[in-house]
Design a protein around this motif. Structure first.
Motif, PDB file in Angstrom:
ATOM      1  N   GLN A 162       9.539  -6.513  -4.845  1.00 56.20           N
ATOM      2  CA  GLN A 162       8.634  -6.701  -5.981  1.00 56.20           C
ATOM      3  C   GLN A 162       9.325  -7.445  -7.117  1.00 56.20           C
ATOM      4  OE1 GLN A 162       7.338  -2.673  -6.733  1.00 56.20           O
ATOM      5  NE2 GLN A 162       5.330  -3.118  -5.840  1.00 56.20           N
ATOM      6  N   THR A 163      10.560  -7.073  -7.411  1.00 57.22           N
ATOM      7  CA  THR A 163      11.307  -7.738  -8.476  1.00 57.22           C
ATOM      8  C   THR A 163      11.585  -9.190  -8.106  1.00 57.22           C
ATOM      9  OG1 THR A 163      12.349  -5.645  -9.027  1.00 57.22           O
ATOM     10  CG2 THR A 163      13.396  -7.627  -9.866  1.00 57.22           C
ATOM     11  N   GLY A 179       8.286 -11.158  -8.105  1.00 58.18           N
ATOM     12  CA  GLY A 179       7.817 -11.227  -9.486  1.00 58.18           C
ATOM     13  C   GLY A 179       8.579 -12.278 -10.277  1.00 58.18           C
TER      14      GLY A 179
END
Length: 56
Positions: free
Chosen positions: A22-23, A26
Motif C-alpha cells: 500500500q505504501t 501510494g
C-alpha cells in the motif's frame, strides 16, 4: 531479459516487501500525480493530443 531488467525487477520487489504494497503503490501514485501536474508535461500532452487530432 537483460541484466538491467532483472536488477530493476529485484529492486521493485524488495521495495514492495520493505515498504508494504500500500505504501509503495501510494507513493508511486502520488509521484505520478505530481508529474502530471507539471506544466511542461501538460503542454506536451496537449501538443500530442493536437497532433493526433490533426493526423486522424
Amino acid at each position: 531479459m537483460g541484466l538491467l531488467t532483472w536488477v530493476v525487477i529485484v529492486a521493485v520487489v524488495l521495495a514492495i516487501i520493505g515498504l508494504g504494497w500500500q505504501t509503495f503503490f501510494g507513493g508511486v501514485f502520488e509521484g505520478a500525480e505530481r508529474i502530471g501536474e507539471n506544466p511542461v508535461i501538460q503542454n506536451m500532452t496537449n501538443g500530442a493530443e493536437g497532433f493526433v487530432d490533426r493526423v486522424s
